[in-house]
Design a protein around this motif. Structure first.
Motif, PDB file in Angstrom:
ATOM      1  N   ASP A 286      -9.079   9.317  11.150  1.00 11.86           N
ATOM      2  CA  ASP A 286     -10.302  10.112  11.279  1.00 11.86           C
ATOM      3  C   ASP A 286     -10.405  10.731  12.671  1.00 11.86           C
ATOM      4  N   ALA A 287     -10.029   9.970  13.698  1.00 15.32           N
ATOM      5  CA  ALA A 287     -10.037  10.506  15.066  1.00 15.32           C
ATOM      6  C   ALA A 287      -9.045  11.660  15.201  1.00 15.32           C
ATOM      7  N   ALA A 288      -7.884  11.533  14.558  1.00 15.11           N
ATOM      8  CA  ALA A 288      -6.901  12.616  14.583  1.00 15.11           C
ATOM      9  C   ALA A 288      -7.430  13.838  13.835  1.00 15.11           C
ATOM     10  N   LEU A 289      -8.153  13.607  12.743  1.00 15.16           N
ATOM     11  CA  LEU A 289      -8.776  14.717  12.005  1.00 15.16           C
ATOM     12  C   LEU A 289      -9.779  15.448  12.888  1.00 15.16           C
ATOM     13  N   TYR A 290     -10.580  14.683  13.622  1.00 12.88           N
ATOM     14  CA  TYR A 290     -11.573  15.280  14.529  1.00 12.88           C
ATOM     15  C   TYR A 290     -10.878  16.158  15.562  1.00 12.88           C
ATOM     16  N   PHE A 303      -2.257  10.903  15.375  1.00 14.93           N
ATOM     17  CA  PHE A 303      -3.083  10.033  16.224  1.00 14.93           C
ATOM     18  C   PHE A 303      -2.332   9.579  17.466  1.00 14.93           C
ATOM     19  N   THR A 304      -3.057   9.526  18.607  1.00 16.96           N
ATOM     20  CA  THR A 304      -2.561   8.941  19.848  1.00 16.96           C
ATOM     21  C   THR A 304      -3.650   8.027  20.417  1.00 16.96           C
ATOM     22  N   ARG A 305      -3.283   7.198  21.371  1.00 18.35           N
ATOM     23  CA  ARG A 305      -4.251   6.270  21.968  1.00 18.35           C
ATOM     24  C   ARG A 305      -5.397   7.023  22.653  1.00 18.35           C
ATOM     25  N   GLU A 306      -5.082   8.191  23.232  1.00 14.11           N
ATOM     26  CA  GLU A 306      -6.128   8.973  23.890  1.00 14.11           C
ATOM     27  C   GLU A 306      -7.216   9.382  22.904  1.00 14.11           C
ATOM     28  N   LEU A 307      -6.839   9.631  21.667  1.00 17.40           N
ATOM     29  CA  LEU A 307      -7.828   9.997  20.650  1.00 17.40           C
ATOM     30  C   LEU A 307      -8.760   8.832  20.345  1.00 17.40           C
ATOM     31  N   ALA A 311     -12.727   8.815  20.583  1.00 22.68           N
ATOM     32  CA  ALA A 311     -13.568   8.403  19.453  1.00 22.68           C
ATOM     33  C   ALA A 311     -14.590   7.359  19.891  1.00 22.68           C
ATOM     34  N   ARG A 312     -14.167   6.441  20.754  1.00 18.50           N
ATOM     35  CA  ARG A 312     -15.102   5.427  21.252  1.00 18.50           C
ATOM     36  C   ARG A 312     -16.199   6.062  22.100  1.00 18.50           C
ATOM     37  N   TRP A 313     -15.804   7.091  22.867  1.00 19.29           N
ATOM     38  CA  TRP A 313     -16.808   7.783  23.676  1.00 19.29           C
ATOM     39  C   TRP A 313     -17.817   8.500  22.774  1.00 19.29           C
ATOM     40  N   ARG A 314     -17.328   9.137  21.705  1.00 14.21           N
ATOM     41  CA  ARG A 314     -18.240   9.809  20.774  1.00 14.21           C
ATOM     42  C   ARG A 314     -19.203   8.804  20.152  1.00 14.21           C
ATOM     43  N   LEU A 315     -18.685   7.610  19.833  1.00 15.12           N
ATOM     44  CA  LEU A 315     -19.556   6.577  19.262  1.00 15.12           C
ATOM     45  C   LEU A 315     -20.615   6.148  20.270  1.00 15.12           C
ATOM     46  N   GLU A 316     -20.199   5.998  21.537  1.00 16.53           N
ATOM     47  CA  GLU A 316     -21.156   5.603  22.575  1.00 16.53           C
ATOM     48  C   GLU A 316     -22.231   6.671  22.743  1.00 16.53           C
ATOM     49  N   VAL A 317     -21.801   7.940  22.769  1.00 18.67           N
ATOM     50  CA  VAL A 317     -22.757   9.043  22.919  1.00 18.67           C
ATOM     51  C   VAL A 317     -23.736   9.054  21.754  1.00 18.67           C
TER      52      VAL A 317
END
Length: 576
Positions: A286-290, A303-307, A311-317
């Motif tokens: 899903d993060a790679a799709l985003y 997908f990569t680790r940076e994604l 994704a975690r930052w988007r969840l925090e926001v």
């Protein structure tokens, strides 16, 4: 070949092993390591007669077991059975059980499959027990919940279970997360019935392109997931490109030919250190799709680790902006809009900032996209309206008569609450409506021009002024501009940069002339150099904003800036 010597129900003098298996009431076969049926009991042959249409040949000894099952089961069931039997054959598990349903001549039947390895050679005995009679209403509902009612593909819950099972096996698996670009537009413009038909047609197209060994399901809406067994990331990318081929031909629906695209995120269990669960792998896809959508849509992203960090930052926001307490960390900065002939600040644009306790002062592009995606931008804009109108009222009391512009997202426009939100904020602080300018982008208006137009006319009737922001980045037409009750046309900074690059003002002059013909005020955004200022002035644009004049600043600093401007008139006036 097995020592069991019964080759068909018509053979005579079977040995004791075959006789015992042949006496079983459930359809039973022995499958060899190569996947061929080494022996089948009488019940298997009888089941074939009940399951297959008249005249279709039944398959027993020597036939491919998986091919035989594929004649009566969908690809998703066949893939799950194949994976389970492989695990039994290679010793990964001692027993495999699976329940499936299929159509028979008298209706629909449910079977419980159970497989066990019977020797060191890897032969497997597989029984198919008819459990139709004992399937209760609860069991039926649970079974149906595992299938998407629109496409009859595995549902979200069942897909998660299948991915978990695949991750427990010895081979790597890859998940492909597909989303249709622009599907909402189809639903909104042509109706949900056409949207449902599109999903069914697309499911058929994708199913034809997926590998036989893969499982495809629908997560919901326009989102599909493909589980690719024995597949790493690189092969997953190739599969994703094959799936995108399903969109090569337009979709003939409702008397129209719709050209659509898809974005796909790919995540694989291959090459990972440590274990990974289904939630993580699907979340990574899903993060790679985003990322694929953020890069422009109609593409595939691995997908990569940076994604995952993103994704975690988007969840925090999303989590923090859903909490009104976070608004205490938000700030409003104001950027002056200059009237070039006089050199005075004629208006302001309010720009939101987030003073994050750990990340410091954050610009809008680091959190506004997430707020728009989650809907948090609507309550946040209500807060912004109240704060800006309160501050503008204070300035008016102090003798500073200025109008202030606020950016409005497409999400807020489509929510249907914009008019009420503006009316409530104006009434709360008793500010004349003409001191408020709402800035909307071309794309936000284009998403729903009818509903958006109705709201804009209501706002104008209240006295609120409207501006088209970032003009030149969307697809406005003269007819659309004429239909909208706008007051100001704000030229996007990219147009100014393009003008400078071409060393001419023809493009900007044409846009300013268009604005003049529509009786719109034109404002150039992003003016940062004296050369750009000269070009803006030569194009006939009387209003501009940008770093050449002032950066956005807190309200407290704005007062000092204005006093300094009075004491030292604009140094750029003589060079403009």
């Amino acid at each position: 070949m097995l020592t069991v010597e019964v080759a068909s129900p018509d053979m005579h003098e079977p040995n004791l092993g075959s006789a015992a298996l042949d006496a079983l009431p459930s359809p039973t076969v022995v499958m060899e390591p190569g996947g061929l049926i080494g022996w089948a009991n009488r019940a298997w042959w009888e089941a074939g007669e009940a399951l297959l249409p008249k005249g279709v040949e039944r398959r027993g000894e020597g036939a491919d077991y998986h091919a035989a099952m594929a004649r009566v089961l969908p690809t998703s069931d066949c893939s799950a059975i194949r994976a389970g039997l492989s695990a039994v054959m290679d010793g990964s598990t001692a027993c495999f059980q699976y329940e499936y349903s299929c159509s028979i001549r008298s209706g629909r039947a449910w079977f419980h499959l159970e497989a066990s390895r019977i020797d060191d050679a890897g032969n497997i005995v597989i029984t198919h027990t008819d459990v139709t009679r004992r399937v209760s209403d609860e069991k039926t509902r649970a079974w149906q919940a595992g299938l998407d009612p629109l496409t009859a593909l595995p549902s979200r819950a069942r897909l998660y279970g299948l991915v978990a099972d695949a991750l427990s096996g010895p081979q790597p698996c890859t998940v492909l997360y597909l989303d249709v670009d622009g599907f909402k537009t189809v639903n909104d413009s042509l109706g949900h019935q056409v949207g449902d038909l599109l999903i069914r047609v697309l499911a058929d197209r994708l199913g034809r392109r997926a590998r036989v060994s893969d499982v495809m399901g629908r997560l919901g809406g326009d989102e599909f997931l493909v589980l690719a067994y024995d597949c790493d990331g690189e092969r997953g990318l190739a599969l994703a490109e094959d799936l995108r081929g399903a969109f090569a031909e337009p979709f003939a629906l409702a008397g129209m030919r719709l050209s659509l695209t898809a974005s796909i995120g790919v995540a694989s269990s291959a090459g990972r250190t440590g274990s990974v669960d289904a939630d993580t792998l699907i979340g990574d896809a899903d993060a790679a799709l985003y990322a694929a959508k953020g890069a422009g849509r109609d593409r595939v992203h691995l997908f990569t680790r940076e994604l995952r960090d993103a994704a975690r930052w988007r969840l925090e926001v999303a989590t923090k902006l859903a909490d009104p307490a976070t608004y205490d960390q938000l700030e409003v900065h104001y950027q002056p809009i200059m009237h070039l002939p006089s050199g005075k600040a004629s208006a302001l644009e309010a720009l939101i900032r987030w003073r994050h306790p750990e990340r410091g002062l954050m610009m809008p592009d680091s959190f506004i996209p997430v707020a728009e995606e989650t809907g948090a931008v609507v309550p946040m804009t209500r807060w912004l309206l109240d704060e800006v109108i309160r501050q503008t009222t204070e300035w008016a009391v102090e003798g500073v008569d200025v109008s202030v512009g606020i950016n409005i997202s497409a999400c807020h426009l489509s929510s249907g609450t914009l008019v009420a939100d503006v009316r409530r904020a104006l009434s709360a602080h008793d500010l004349p409506a003409d001191h408020l300018v709402l800035e909307l982008t071309e794309t936000s208006i284009a998403e729903d021009p009818v509903r958006g137009g109705e709201q804009m006319r209501e706002l104008v009737a209240m006295g609120v002024r409207l501006a088209i922001d970032d003009f030149g980045t969307g697809w406005s037409t003269l007819a659309r501009l004429l239909a909208m009750p706008m007051d100001t046309l704000k030229l996007d900074r990219s147009l100014l940069q393009g003008v400078c690059a071409s060393d001419g003002v023809d493009v900007m002059s044409a846009i300013v002339a268009l604005a003049d013909s529509l009786r719109l005020r034109s404002t150039a955004e992003g003016v940062e150099t004296l050369d750009q200022l000269r070009m803006v002035s030569e194009a006939g644009c009387d209003y501009a904003q940008g770093w050449l004049f002032a950066r956005a600043m807190p309200a407290a600093d704005l007062g000092r800036w204005m006093k300094a401007r009075v004491a030292d008139p604009s140094p750029w006036l003589d060079t403009a």
